[in-house]
Scaffold this motif. Structure first.
Motif, mmCIF file in Angstrom:
data_model
loop_
_atom_site.group_PDB
_atom_site.id
_atom_site.type_symbol
_atom_site.label_atom_id
_atom_site.label_comp_id
_atom_site.label_asym_id
_atom_site.label_seq_id
_atom_site.Cartn_x
_atom_site.Cartn_y
_atom_site.Cartn_z
ATOM 1 N N LEU A 1 72.199 85.606 45.975
ATOM 2 C CA LEU A 1 72.177 86.662 46.756
ATOM 3 C C LEU A 1 73.881 87.067 47.012
ATOM 4 O O LEU A 1 74.448 86.022 47.625
ATOM 5 C CB LEU A 1 71.566 86.425 47.845
ATOM 6 C CG LEU A 1 71.506 87.691 48.948
ATOM 7 C CD1 LEU A 1 70.645 88.799 48.412
ATOM 8 C CD2 LEU A 1 70.884 87.376 50.436
ATOM 9 N N PHE A 2 74.054 88.345 46.712
ATOM 10 C CA PHE A 2 75.456 88.742 46.449
ATOM 11 C C PHE A 2 75.528 90.138 47.365
ATOM 12 O O PHE A 2 74.823 90.928 47.204
ATOM 13 C CB PHE A 2 75.958 88.906 45.235
ATOM 14 C CG PHE A 2 75.778 87.680 44.589
ATOM 15 C CD1 PHE A 2 76.967 86.655 44.481
ATOM 16 C CD2 PHE A 2 74.713 87.657 43.466
ATOM 17 C CE1 PHE A 2 76.837 85.462 43.751
ATOM 18 C CE2 PHE A 2 74.626 86.422 42.842
ATOM 19 C CZ PHE A 2 75.733 85.238 42.923
ATOM 20 N N GLY A 3 76.318 90.036 48.310
ATOM 21 C CA GLY A 3 76.740 91.443 48.988
ATOM 22 C C GLY A 3 78.094 92.085 48.470
ATOM 23 O O GLY A 3 79.084 91.701 48.638
ATOM 24 N N ILE A 4 77.917 93.196 47.615
ATOM 25 C CA ILE A 4 79.091 93.893 46.970
ATOM 26 C C ILE A 4 78.917 95.336 47.336
ATOM 27 O O ILE A 4 77.876 95.973 47.245
ATOM 28 C CB ILE A 4 78.965 93.781 45.423
ATOM 29 C CG1 ILE A 4 79.070 92.177 45.164
ATOM 30 C CG2 ILE A 4 80.145 94.302 44.890
ATOM 31 C CD1 ILE A 4 78.676 92.003 43.842
ATOM 32 N N LEU A 5 80.144 95.723 48.028
ATOM 33 C CA LEU A 5 80.075 97.253 48.489
ATOM 34 C C LEU A 5 79.763 98.229 47.486
ATOM 35 O O LEU A 5 80.651 98.043 46.240
ATOM 36 C CB LEU A 5 81.368 97.416 49.300
ATOM 37 C CG LEU A 5 81.563 98.753 50.193
ATOM 38 C CD1 LEU A 5 80.484 98.723 51.200
ATOM 39 C CD2 LEU A 5 82.960 99.110 50.664
ATOM 40 N N ASN A 6 78.994 98.954 47.670
ATOM 41 C CA ASN A 6 79.005 100.480 46.668
ATOM 42 C C ASN A 6 80.599 100.945 46.946
ATOM 43 O O ASN A 6 81.080 100.783 47.896
ATOM 44 C CB ASN A 6 78.142 101.614 47.013
ATOM 45 C CG ASN A 6 76.583 100.947 46.649
ATOM 46 O OD1 ASN A 6 76.397 100.363 45.798
ATOM 47 N ND2 ASN A 6 75.540 101.759 47.257
#
Length: 511
Positions: free
Chosen positions: A266-271
């Motif tokens: 799981l990765f949170g990468i900003l649009n």
């Protein structure tokens, strides 16, 4: 050269295929990949309309419901041609358009009934296209939201599609609240009806609340090699359970998301936002573009039911053509609980804000369509309040003018996976007032690039929203140097795809 396939319900790189931010992402990310000399294929459903000027590529033969199906793959010409990107649509008579942006259906009595059918056909046709090599030898398949998640189900369980296992599958969550839940059995829009030959692993596929149903959002999270939320703060939000309306988190999928996180998937990468090749808008056309849009809609028979209201909006806007307001607050969004719950739940708070605007000769402009209850609420408020202008439709020219000419952009989202509107407003040097949640936390800094409100309870959130609104207007009134500094900081803020794609390549694509 790496070879990518993007599978999605929306793609704003082609005309008339966008309902929300997903369409922007599926337009922009392939362009950035292409700059790195990698190859991208993007496929979406045709919704019985997008294939009409397309170039026929091949028939796709497969089985559903125990009977033979044939879908057609078309290449379509994008708005902007790129040497490394090819855009496709899949046509089948049962992949029909819905009423929401001519894409999605709203099935209040049996949620996801029509959308399940069309996206199951689309995903199976896509699996067949991959199998027969229509997109060449693929390295990465990047899927977006529940509409594409059946591809993972087909790859894992369908005896005809075992060849699909060799490439890497990435799954992006744009809106966790919409999950594509349908029965396993005993319904035309059920899994067993469409895949009678597949042995169903109920435990791996089920919705934990409705255990006789599949949850396609959960399937995406459970079966993908990498799962992606569209901002780092939204990733932190979804690992926690929701406490509506105070906090929107994992929406009953927090355990699946925690498991994916623990497994390093799981990765949170900003649009990001596009800062090049922007549609050029000129200042000074806000009211003209509003009137033009209203006249166009008044001639549209599908808008007849709100013709009186469109005329009322036209009358209102005309008085500002020669007598410009001193301050403009604007919002552009789909009219849904996610975007405007605070205003619907507390009309009194909204009225306080309009009254405060009235003190500085200001107006509030809202553009959007969506949930009929929200449309009706805003129409009623427009009849009651002279300085609230509600444009109940969609117009790219008018949206461009609103982003360009607003003084304060207002985004009170209940939750926000990333949000693109705040980036578009900031790109034009317009401060935003936002609810401090999800991607809005990662993009708007209170009193530096804009204004943010929060609160432990719903009542505190509402109270702080009105307070921050008042503070923003007071700052504009009484401290112009500070206001100009916030405007300049907003304009300087950069959320680029180049930076986000570095993260995509490292974490999601492992290239």
């Amino acid at each position: 050269m790496n070879n990518f396939l993007f599978v999605s319900a929306e793609n704003d790189a082609i005309p008339d295929c966008k309902a929300g931010g997903m369409g922007d992402v599926v337009r922009d990310v392939p362009r950035e990949i292409s700059k790195r000399d990698d190859r991208v294929h993007v496929v979406v459903p045709s919704y019985s309309r997008l294939h009409k000027n397309g170039i026929f590529k091949t028939n796709l033969h497969f089985q559903l419901r125990g009977v033979p199906y044939t879908a057609e793959l078309y290449e379509v010409i994008p708005k902007k041609v790129d040497k490394n990107i090819t855009h496709y649509v899949i046509h089948h008579p049962e992949i029909i358009e819905g009423g929401i942006a001519h894409i999605y259906h709203d099935d209040p009595t049996e949620p996801f009934y029509n959308d399940f059918i069309k996206f199951i056909i689309f995903c199976t046709a896509t699996a067949e296209a991959i199998k027969v090599g229509a997109f060449g030898e693929l390295d990465i398949v990047h899927m977006h939201d529940w509409h594409s998640a059946a591809l993972l189900f087909i790859k894992k369980y369908h005896p005809q599609y075992q060849d699909l296992k060799k490439m890497r599958y990435v799954y992006t969550i744009h809106n966790l609240a919409i999950q594509g839940i349908r029965p396993f059995y005993d319904n035309y829009a059920s899994v067993h009806n469409w895949f009678p030959e597949v042995q169903l692993n109920h435990k791996e596929l089920m919705d934990l609340r409705y255990q006789d149903c599949i949850n396609l959002m959960a399937v995406g999270i459970r079966l993908a090699d990498a799962v992606h939320t569209v901002s780092p703060s939204y990733k932190e939000d979804v690992l926690l359970p929701s406490r509506r309306p105070e906090f929107i988190g994992g929406e009953s999928l927090e355990n699946d998301l925690q498991k994916a996180d623990n497994e390093g998937r799981l990765f949170g990468i900003l649009n990001a936002s596009n800062y090049n090749n922007i549609r050029k808008a000129e200042k000074g056309f806000l009211y003209r573009n509003t009137v033009k849009a209203l006249f166009r809609w008044l001639q549209d028979t599908s808008k007849k039911y709100k013709a009186d209201f469109l005329a009322h909006t036209g009358e209102k806007i005309m008085q500002y053509v020669g007598n410009r307001p001193k301050f403009i607050v604007s919002s552009v969004a789909r009219l849904t609980e996610q975007k405007f719950y605070f205003l619907m739940r507390s009309p009194e708070a909204f009225e306080k804000m309009l009254a405060r605007l009235g003190e500085v000769d200001g107006i509030f402009m809202l553009l959007g369509t969506g949930d009929p209850d929200y449309e009706e609420f805003f129409r009623d408020m427009s009849y009651k309040h002279q300085n609230f202008i509600f444009t109940n439709g969609q117009s790219e020219d008018l949206i461009d003018s609103m982003y360009l000419e607003t003084d304060l952009y207002f985004m009170p989202s209940l939750f926000e996976p990333c949000g693109i509107s705040q980036m578009l407003a900031m790109r034009n040097g317009n401060p935003c007032l936002v609810h401090h949640t999800g991607g809005l936390k990662d993009t708007v800094e209170h009193m530096k690039t804009g204004f943010a409100f929060d609160g432990a309870t719903y009542e505190q959130q509402i109270e702080n929203m009105v307070l921050r609104f008042d503070e923003a207007i007071s700052l504009w009134q009484h401290d112009k140097p500070k206001w100009k500094k916030i405007q300049a900081n907003a304009k300087k803020a950069r959320f680029t795809w180049e930076k986000s794609l570095d993260e995509y390549y490292k974490s999601l694509y492992m290239l």
